[in-house]
Design an enzyme around this catalytic site. Sequence first.
Site, PDB file in Angstrom:
ATOM      1  CD  GLU A  97      -4.274  -1.265  -5.596  1.00 34.53           C
ATOM      2  OE1 GLU A  97      -5.089  -2.094  -5.231  1.00 34.53           O
ATOM      3  OE2 GLU A  97      -4.253  -0.099  -5.157  1.00 34.53           O
ATOM      4  CE  LYS A 127      -9.105   9.604  15.404  1.00 35.19           C
ATOM      5  NZ  LYS A 127      -8.769  10.639  14.411  1.00 35.19           N
ATOM      6  N   GLY A 170       0.847  -1.183   0.000  1.00 36.24           N
ATOM      7  CA  GLY A 170       0.000   0.000   0.000  1.00 36.24           C
ATOM      8  C   GLY A 170       0.886   1.238   0.000  1.00 36.24           C
ATOM      9  CB  VAL A 171       0.549   4.706  -0.907  1.00 35.48           C
ATOM     10  CG1 VAL A 171       0.822   4.301  -2.324  1.00 35.48           C
ATOM     11  CG2 VAL A 171      -0.906   4.987  -0.683  1.00 35.48           C
ATOM     12  CG  ASN A 205      -8.982   6.473   2.866  1.00 35.64           C
ATOM     13  OD1 ASN A 205      -9.376   7.623   2.963  1.00 35.64           O
ATOM     14  ND2 ASN A 205      -7.849   6.062   3.390  1.00 35.64           N
TER      15      ASN A 205
HETATM   16  N1  COA Z   1      -9.955   3.911  15.452  1.00 36.39           N
HETATM   17  C1  COA Z   1     -10.298   5.175  15.097  1.00 36.39           C
HETATM   18  N2  COA Z   1      -9.627   5.912  14.194  1.00 36.39           N
HETATM   19  C2  COA Z   1      -8.542   5.344  13.639  1.00 36.39           C
HETATM   20  C3  COA Z   1      -8.102   4.066  13.964  1.00 36.39           C
HETATM   21  C4  COA Z   1      -8.857   3.346  14.921  1.00 36.39           C
HETATM   22  N3  COA Z   1      -8.529   2.106  15.271  1.00 36.39           N
HETATM   23  N4  COA Z   1      -6.988   3.790  13.256  1.00 36.39           N
HETATM   24  C5  COA Z   1      -6.741   4.850  12.488  1.00 36.39           C
HETATM   25  N5  COA Z   1      -7.673   5.794  12.721  1.00 36.39           N
HETATM   26  C6  COA Z   1      -7.764   7.099  12.084  1.00 36.39           C
HETATM   27  C7  COA Z   1      -6.521   7.940  12.327  1.00 36.39           C
HETATM   28  O1  COA Z   1      -6.613   8.625  13.548  1.00 36.39           O
HETATM   29  C8  COA Z   1      -6.576   8.869  11.142  1.00 36.39           C
HETATM   30  O2  COA Z   1      -7.575   9.830  11.393  1.00 36.39           O
HETATM   31  P1  COA Z   1      -7.391  11.382  11.040  1.00 36.39           P
HETATM   32  O3  COA Z   1      -7.293  11.392   9.537  1.00 36.39           O
HETATM   33  O4  COA Z   1      -8.624  11.994  11.562  1.00 36.39           O
HETATM   34  O5  COA Z   1      -6.133  11.779  11.697  1.00 36.39           O
HETATM   35  C9  COA Z   1      -7.091   7.964  10.023  1.00 36.39           C
HETATM   36  O6  COA Z   1      -7.786   6.905  10.679  1.00 36.39           O
HETATM   37  C10 COA Z   1      -6.008   7.377   9.140  1.00 36.39           C
HETATM   38  O7  COA Z   1      -5.083   6.744   9.961  1.00 36.39           O
HETATM   39  P2  COA Z   1      -3.507   6.788   9.735  1.00 36.39           P
HETATM   40  O8  COA Z   1      -2.856   6.309  10.977  1.00 36.39           O
HETATM   41  O9  COA Z   1      -3.134   8.114   9.187  1.00 36.39           O
HETATM   42  O10 COA Z   1      -3.349   5.629   8.737  1.00 36.39           O
HETATM   43  P3  COA Z   1      -2.818   5.425   7.280  1.00 36.39           P
HETATM   44  O11 COA Z   1      -2.618   6.663   6.505  1.00 36.39           O
HETATM   45  O12 COA Z   1      -1.699   4.466   7.423  1.00 36.39           O
HETATM   46  O13 COA Z   1      -4.085   4.667   6.646  1.00 36.39           O
HETATM   47  C11 COA Z   1      -5.806   3.106   6.364  1.00 36.39           C
HETATM   48  C12 COA Z   1      -4.604   3.521   7.199  1.00 36.39           C
HETATM   49  C13 COA Z   1      -6.339   1.792   6.871  1.00 36.39           C
HETATM   50  C14 COA Z   1      -6.912   4.174   6.471  1.00 36.39           C
HETATM   51  C15 COA Z   1      -5.314   2.991   4.875  1.00 36.39           C
HETATM   52  O14 COA Z   1      -4.255   2.088   4.814  1.00 36.39           O
HETATM   53  C16 COA Z   1      -6.422   2.537   3.954  1.00 36.39           C
HETATM   54  O15 COA Z   1      -7.246   3.328   3.509  1.00 36.39           O
HETATM   55  N6  COA Z   1      -6.456   1.199   3.670  1.00 36.39           N
HETATM   56  C17 COA Z   1      -7.461   0.590   2.852  1.00 36.39           C
HETATM   57  C18 COA Z   1      -7.043   0.494   1.402  1.00 36.39           C
HETATM   58  C19 COA Z   1      -5.757  -0.238   1.218  1.00 36.39           C
HETATM   59  O16 COA Z   1      -5.388  -1.101   1.964  1.00 36.39           O
HETATM   60  N7  COA Z   1      -5.049   0.139   0.172  1.00 36.39           N
HETATM   61  C20 COA Z   1      -3.751  -0.440  -0.134  1.00 36.39           C
HETATM   62  C21 COA Z   1      -3.863  -1.571  -1.069  1.00 36.39           C
HETATM   63  S1  COA Z   1      -4.118  -1.023  -2.601  1.00 36.39           S
END
Ligand code: COA
Length: 507
Positions: free
Chosen positions: A293, A407, A268-269, A383
């Site tokens: 991807e 958080k 992932g990114v 997302n």
């Molecule tokens: N409970 C509540 N909120 C949570 C949480 C939890 N357990 N875990 C993360 N969050 C929130 C963070 O606080 C952050 O919120 P904010 O934007 O309000 O600050 C947000 O979710 C994103 O979290 P972050 O720690 O910045 O994670 P990330 O940028 O590494 O993204 C995913 C994590 C899961 C959101 C991201 O990997 C994703 O969208 N994955 C699904 C798609 C995927 O896997 N793509 C790759 C393959 S193509």
Amino acid sequence: MPERIRHPLFRDRITSAEEAAAAIGPGMTVAMSGFTGAGYPKAVPQALAARVERANAAGERFRIKVLTGASTAPELDGALAKVEGMELRLPYQSDPAVRERINAGTLDYIDIHLSHVAQHAWFGFFGAIDVAVVEVAGIREDGSLIPSSSVGNNKTWLDQADKVILEVNAWQPAALDGMHDVYYGTALPPDRRPILIERPDDRIGEPSLRVDPDKVIAVVETHAPDRNSPFNPPDAASRQIAGHLLDFFSHEIARGRLTRSLLPLQSGVGNIANAVLGGLADGGYQGLTAYTEVIQDGMLALLKNGTLRMASATSFSLSPAGIEEFNAHVDFYRERILLRPQEISNHPEVIRRLGCIAMNGMIEADIYGNVNSTHIAGSRIMNGIGGSGDFARNGYLSVFMSPSTAKGGQVSGIVPMVSHVDHTEHDTMVLVTEQGLADLRGLSPRQRAKRVIDTCAHPDFRPMLQDYFDRACRDGHGLHTPHLLGEALSWHQRMVETGSMRTGPQG
Ligand code: COA
């Protein structure tokens, strides 16, 4: 820009974004290019948003259904969402204005596996596609299209749409020409044939996209950059997560289950992914490949120092510095990068055959290994599932990674039961947090729970998880996957009510 549009018929169709957008009417289904902020149309969606705004002001209702490859950028998703111009959006998105409307219930969102989108369009599951708006890097003398910085679903959109609007973006490097592999051998069941990719660098298609010139109603010239988010150096938790994963790879090599060239990587990114790639660069690996991807900055670095031999993807997602590096050494990268349609980059058959190592982020996992990638507290979308499911279910290894808390430490990333399931326990082999790595292969549910609690949970939440599990093992309705159903989601309820999963005065 005559050298970018080399076919006279297409030159005759050059027009303004406003005139092109006038072909899109209320209620239409519009398929647009774009994947992780790359290769999306930049002018027509904004012109369309201005039209929608005028219609709104006149008391008319003007909303369209928008299909893309994956996430786009403020000029597309943001612009249309802010004027309430979308009634339906699919698949993956990451735009704050879109997210807000989905969670407010004013915009319908269909979150499906990225490998499914093209075939669902071919099956007719989305109905007719009225217009495709596709960014390209150029148009050849023979009328074929040089794809832009992403391929995504463009082949399908160009084939399926009744009308086509092309944006020819001169900002995209002309040297993208030759990096793409567009496969035209897909068919509908029961006539499907094997997808004959046996190595990540196998070419099975054509370097350009085909389009029926009669369908092209407008060609719009642009000169505008992709979204290009700046690159943040990995933080401490990401580096620790990467460290655990790299130790695990070493262990697997020592056990003879992997070699030093591993297996094709999917990543992932974001911060954690970049930390993992950075760790591979320093880890003495050679001749790696990626079947993934997205090409992010970390992959360019790996290609440059020879750790990565080649990378196959459907899109770039580079920072401004990454773009500069790519442009400066484009001939080097063209030899080592292939961009394919997302139905092929994410094809389950190919991923299974190649034996990809799938590494993706998550919101939370539960003690049994079910993973939630998309929802906060079960109801609010972040997302979307993206391609994580395509790779997790079909890879040789499926790894999910996250810090153990979110958080500011108030929320545990390891919970008794996930509040939404994207990847079931059956699809999760390895969970990693900064606390440690849980290898769940070959374990029964209760064994998995013990390992996840002991290894991945944050020490502040570990006793609470252990207490839940112990009581579930004592009082649960069955002891295969012990749960206390009345309590399993109480952590999320507490978070919704207080902002914290902690109990006691600090909660
Ligand atoms: N409970 C509540 N909120 C949570 C949480 C939890 N357990 N875990 C993360 N969050 C929130 C963070 O606080 C952050 O919120 P904010 O934007 O309000 O600050 C947000 O979710 C994103 O979290 P972050 O720690 O910045 O994670 P990330 O940028 O590494 O993204 C995913 C994590 C899961 C959101 C991201 O990997 C994703 O969208 N994955 C699904 C798609 C995927 O896997 N793509 C790759 C393959 S193509």
